[in-house]
Enzyme design. Structure first.
Site, PDB file in Angstrom:
ATOM      1  N   TYR A 147       4.096  -3.054   2.536  1.00  0.00           N
ATOM      2  CA  TYR A 147       3.324  -2.529   3.680  1.00  0.00           C
ATOM      3  C   TYR A 147       2.834  -3.690   4.533  1.00  0.00           C
ATOM      4  O   TYR A 147       2.769  -3.605   5.762  1.00  0.00           O
ATOM      5  CB  TYR A 147       2.138  -1.720   3.159  1.00  0.00           C
ATOM      6  CG  TYR A 147       1.390  -0.945   4.221  1.00  0.00           C
ATOM      7  CD1 TYR A 147       1.735   0.350   4.521  1.00  0.00           C
ATOM      8  CD2 TYR A 147       0.331  -1.535   4.922  1.00  0.00           C
ATOM      9  CE1 TYR A 147       1.064   1.059   5.498  1.00  0.00           C
ATOM     10  CE2 TYR A 147      -0.359  -0.836   5.897  1.00  0.00           C
ATOM     11  CZ  TYR A 147       0.012   0.469   6.186  1.00  0.00           C
ATOM     12  OH  TYR A 147      -0.658   1.165   7.153  1.00  0.00           O
ATOM     13  N   SER A 176     -21.353  -9.554 -21.117  1.00  0.00           N
ATOM     14  CA  SER A 176     -22.736 -10.044 -21.199  1.00  0.00           C
ATOM     15  C   SER A 176     -22.798 -11.336 -22.009  1.00  0.00           C
ATOM     16  O   SER A 176     -23.600 -12.224 -21.711  1.00  0.00           O
ATOM     17  CB  SER A 176     -23.674  -8.977 -21.770  1.00  0.00           C
ATOM     18  OG  SER A 176     -23.333  -8.651 -23.096  1.00  0.00           O
ATOM     19  N   SER A 204     -25.240  -7.084 -25.035  1.00  0.00           N
ATOM     20  CA  SER A 204     -24.808  -5.844 -25.681  1.00  0.00           C
ATOM     21  C   SER A 204     -23.904  -6.128 -26.863  1.00  0.00           C
ATOM     22  O   SER A 204     -23.593  -5.233 -27.641  1.00  0.00           O
ATOM     23  CB  SER A 204     -24.046  -5.001 -24.664  1.00  0.00           C
ATOM     24  OG  SER A 204     -22.839  -5.673 -24.334  1.00  0.00           O
ATOM     25  N   GLY A 205     -23.446  -7.369 -26.968  1.00  0.00           N
ATOM     26  CA  GLY A 205     -22.422  -7.666 -27.970  1.00  0.00           C
ATOM     27  C   GLY A 205     -21.045  -7.700 -27.332  1.00  0.00           C
ATOM     28  O   GLY A 205     -20.098  -8.209 -27.904  1.00  0.00           O
ATOM     29  N   GLY A 206     -20.918  -7.148 -26.122  1.00  0.00           N
ATOM     30  CA  GLY A 206     -19.644  -7.130 -25.408  1.00  0.00           C
ATOM     31  C   GLY A 206     -19.343  -8.477 -24.760  1.00  0.00           C
ATOM     32  O   GLY A 206     -20.236  -9.327 -24.636  1.00  0.00           O
ATOM     33  N   VAL A 207     -18.097  -8.632 -24.322  1.00  0.00           N
ATOM     34  CA  VAL A 207     -17.672  -9.941 -23.824  1.00  0.00           C
ATOM     35  C   VAL A 207     -18.350 -10.316 -22.500  1.00  0.00           C
ATOM     36  O   VAL A 207     -18.755 -11.468 -22.311  1.00  0.00           O
ATOM     37  CB  VAL A 207     -16.114 -10.043 -23.752  1.00  0.00           C
ATOM     38  CG1 VAL A 207     -15.509  -8.960 -22.909  1.00  0.00           C
ATOM     39  CG2 VAL A 207     -15.668 -11.397 -23.253  1.00  0.00           C
ATOM     40  N   GLY A 220       0.866  -1.179   0.000  1.00  0.00           N
ATOM     41  CA  GLY A 220       0.000   0.000   0.000  1.00  0.00           C
ATOM     42  C   GLY A 220       0.893   1.215   0.000  1.00  0.00           C
ATOM     43  O   GLY A 220       2.068   1.117   0.338  1.00  0.00           O
TER      44      GLY A 220
END
Ligand code: XMP
Length: 527
Positions: A85, A230, A225-228, A57
């Protein structure tokens, strides 16, 4: 979530160090989850972890607002490993001391082993590690011994094997640490006795069982949506419950050439999933008419999506669940945003879905503990084609934010054709690099590439006639996370082919320009 057999908890001390560690553990096929650093010991114990890792961190352990942890975690009897950290807070909580070093140590450092170490077993006496610190342990807690040092750092690693507590000042999770993977493997497999069983096939079996148990005989809908994300959610939920799933694909007319057809083909023909293809192209065209402001375009497109989706959803009878492709970084980041910096209160962002008055679905989010590359691996294991699994990032508002100014059917037509040429040529360029290097994301492969249509015309000459037509701007960037991006130094012959093809094949375009700006100061998209 998870009824995992084995669990490594990463306590996150900030700045997303925890994410990288969790990914490295998963790369070794052991399941890991991130929890806020100050999670109470009872909450951690309730998850029955097999091991705990304390992340690095950016703070100093003695700073007023330094991220803290529950010291009782050290009494749980679970093996613990701390990095940076994480080593310092382990030292302080167990009675040791941390001080400023005279000079900081940033980047590569030469490490020399000192004495026996279970953690460093099998690694060389001298090795290169990656450091990033100003503070270091100056006094060991009782029962610990030093296991390595550098010129600057007298306690580069320490351990108390009887209590199964280990720590390094350096970062084994960073690739520049030559033996980082061996060190992490020593901890997971030799010290904790874990087995590398977290594989995609096992994950699919387990997720399928979880979805079946939760959903029972109920119906589920999902917005494709066509996206990976979904797409993988759809394939996974379908594997679990078959035809109880219906997908709704809202076609806003702002997708790239061939995309609606590809979504329809993959889901109806290959997977045989009931799919409602909502043709909302005209509705969106009307909605966007006269709109030129980029943010207004975004708001209109986003708001309309859910309206169209819920109108369709309500036509389907007796649906109880809505499946969403939320992934782990969405959850971690929405948690982090609610607090100041550290990834505390890790909560889902369910409330972001604008359910209309009187409408409600329970959510299932089966990818909510997966990183993006794991989602892709899942997609491939579920049989989704590369064109979906390795689809480059594409903004929700689609081509509308790549047309500067008003979106019209004529401009959409021009952009779609020009964009298809850019993608075809750069897909081939990337494929050639992939073949040569064996890496899908090699140093110079393009991460995102597309065409932009500005709101101007310019003079040209074709044959013996002057033309007054539109230019196309080609945008291609190298990036890994979209936070920063370099413009891609494409070979001239590739650029020449793109330019030649666009002016020859796309009516209405007489000029092509290449955007040679990085992010920052520019953004990847033009709007
Ligand atoms: P910028 O243009 O900000 O883009 O450098 C960074 C990444 O985000 C994508 N992007 C969007 N994605 N809705 C999305 O879903 C949007 O409104 C949007 N704007 C930009 C962009 O394609 C790039 O990958």
């Amino acid at each position: 979530m998870a009824t995992q057999d084995q669990l490594v908890i990463v306590l996150d001390f900030g700045a997303q160090y925890g994410q990288l560690i969790a990914r490295r553990v998963r790369d070794l096929h052991v399941y890991s989850e991130i929890m806020p650093c100050d999670a109470p010991a009872e909450e951690i114990a309730a998850k029955h972890p097999d091991a705990i890792i304390l992340s690095g961190g950016p703070a100093s352990v003695y700073a007023d607002d330094a991220p803290d942890m529950d010291a009782r975690v050290f009494e749980l009897g679970v093996p613990i490993l701390g990095f940076c950290y994480g080593q310092q807070i382990m030292a302080v909580k167990l009675g040791g001391k941390v001080s400023h070093t005279e000079v900081g140590e940033y980047g590569h450092a030469d490490l020399t082993r000192a004495g026996d170490s279970r953690l460093l077993a099998g690694t060389p006496e001298s090795q290169v590690v990656w450091m990033s610190h100003r503070d270091a342990v100056s006094e060991l807690p009782a029962g610990f011994s030093v296991t390595s040092r550098t010129d600057v750092c007298p306690v580069a690693s320490m351990e108390c094997a009887e209590r199964n507590l280990y720590a390094t000042q350096f970062h084994p999770e960073v690739r520049h640490t030559a033996y980082g993977k061996d060190i992490l493997s020593n901890f997971l497999f030799t010290i904790c006795g874990l087995k590398p069983t977290w594989t995609m096939d096992n994950v699919i079996d387990q997720k399928v069982a979880e979805i079946r148990e939760k959903v029972g005989g109920e119906k589920v809908i999902l917005a494709l949506s066509g996206g990976v994300d979904s797409a993988v959610t759809a394939a996974l939920v379908h594997r679990a419950i078959g035809d109880q799933l219906t997908c709704v694909f809202v076609n806003h007319g702002l997708l790239r050439k061939g995309e609606p057809e590809s979504v329809e083909r993959v889901f109806t023909q290959q997977f045989n999933i009931p799919l409602v293809h909502v043709h909302a192209e005209d509705r969106y065209a009307r909605l966007l008419a006269g709109t030129t402001d980029p943010e207004q375009k975004r708001r209109r497109i986003g708001g309309e999506f859910w309206k169209v989706f819920f109108e369709e959803a309500q036509k389907l009878d007796g649906v109880k669940y809505l499946a969403q492709g939320t992934i782990y970084p969405d959850i971690i980041e929405s948690g982090a945003r609610k607090t100041s910096g550290k990834a505390s209160t890790i909560k889902s962002h369910h409330n972001l879905i604008p359910f209309p008055e009187g409408v409600h679905f329970d959510l299932i989010e089966p990818l909510d503990h997966f990183f993006k590359d794991e989602v892709r691996a899942l997609g491939t294991a579920l049989g989704l084609p590369d064109e979906i699994v390795y689809r480059q990032p594409f903004p929700g508002p689609g081509l509308a934010i790549r047309i500067i100014g008003e979106v019209t059917p004529e401009k959409l037509g021009i952009l779609r054709e020009a964009d298809a040429i850019v993608r075809e040529e750069l897909d081939a360029y990337n494929a050639e690099l992939f073949e040569r290097t064996g890496e899908r994301n090699s140093a110079h492969s393009c991460w995102q590439y597309f065409a932009v249509l500005p709101d101007i015309k310019s003079v040209g000459v074709m044959g013996d006639e002057r033309t007054y037509q539109r230019p196309i701007i080609v945008r291609a960037v190298e990036s890994s996370d979209a936070m920063t991006a370099d413009w891609a130094k494409l070979p001239y012959d590739v650029l020449a082919r793109i330019s030649g093809r666009i002016v020859a094949e796309v009516p209405g375009v007489n000029r092509v320009a290449y955007d040679i700006t990085s992010k920052p100061p520019a953004t990847i998209e033009w709007e």
